[in-house]
Design an enzyme around this catalytic site. Sequence first.
Site, short mmCIF file in Angstrom:
data_model
loop_
_atom_site.label_atom_id
_atom_site.label_comp_id
_atom_site.label_asym_id
_atom_site.label_seq_id
_atom_site.Cartn_x
_atom_site.Cartn_y
_atom_site.Cartn_z
N GLU A 40 62.35 50.61 1.00
CA GLU A 40 62.43 51.78 1.89
C GLU A 40 62.98 51.38 3.27
O GLU A 40 62.57 50.37 3.85
CB GLU A 40 61.05 52.41 2.05
CG GLU A 40 61.05 53.69 2.88
CD GLU A 40 59.67 54.27 3.10
OE1 GLU A 40 59.58 55.46 3.43
OE2 GLU A 40 58.67 53.52 2.96
N LYS A 113 62.52 62.41 0.87
CA LYS A 113 61.07 62.16 0.73
C LYS A 113 60.27 63.43 1.00
O LYS A 113 60.42 64.06 2.04
CB LYS A 113 60.67 61.04 1.70
CG LYS A 113 59.24 60.56 1.60
CD LYS A 113 59.05 59.36 2.51
CE LYS A 113 57.65 58.77 2.45
NZ LYS A 113 57.53 57.57 3.31
N CYS A 150 58.04 55.85 -1.40
CA CYS A 150 56.80 55.35 -0.80
C CYS A 150 55.60 56.29 -0.93
O CYS A 150 54.99 56.34 -1.97
CB CYS A 150 57.05 54.96 0.65
SG CYS A 150 55.79 53.83 1.31
#
Length: 291
Positions: A40, A113, A150
């Site tokens: 990431e 995300k 993540c």
Amino acid sequence: MKIGIIQQANTPDIQKNIAGLKDKIRKAANEDAQLIVLQELHNSLYFCQVEDTNIFDLAETIPGPSTDDFGSLAKELGVVIVLSLFERRAPGLYHNTAVVIEKDGTIAGKYRKMHIPDDPAYYEKFYFTPGDLGFKPIDTSLGKLGVLVCWDQWYPEAARLMAMAGADILIYPTAIGWESTDTDDEKSRQLGAWVISQRGHAVANGLHVVSVNRTGYEPDPSGQTNGITFWGNSFVAGPQGEILWQASSEREEVQIVEIDMKRSEQVRRWWPFFRDRRIDAFGDITKRFID
């Protein structure tokens, strides 16, 4: 399919970080990797330890410099690469965005995300607007990649929706670590929970999971915390949750992991979770909480 995992420790020098990634991508490609996954926000330090408006200068458009640069490398080497970038969508509007580069150097697709944390040393809500592209796999020459990022990895709903949309594999670029005041027992619990959660996604969906974390210590520029020691431990799990490979906590690593993409079909025949899901009884899942 042969997957190249790149676990890197970053420095304040962005160009040095990118050069290191390129060297590692070449190494993975030379070892016959077809798909290469980066961690990431791989170009820089993990800047979310502080809230600083000047840091927005790091953001870039997509397409932009990184997609052009890594796209050229992907085309040269004939590999698919999963990038993780700080996207500048418009003035004052930014995302934490994964981009898949096809082996011809073009952009196969992107994922913004969806779950954005906001905790001490992880002030991501200051920088990132939650994604608006949904949980849609990205079509590539290697199959449909279910790319998440993540904090998304803690949510079974995200993995499930990617799987339901036809993902052939789940991929998580990651930046997660320990704060130095955590006890050894607490560090062990945190790492164990992280691995178990993602292995659970593999089992529940009958898919391979690829999770790529960074490693190394990064100080908190504000001095409010003791910084983050990223715990590495990048890993690949099979569709029954079996660990196929796991990295160390402290070393940079380039690893090729070969997976059998046909295995998911067989596992789903043994464990037909999708057949037996009681979709007629799941309506409340869209509520925040059931009082």
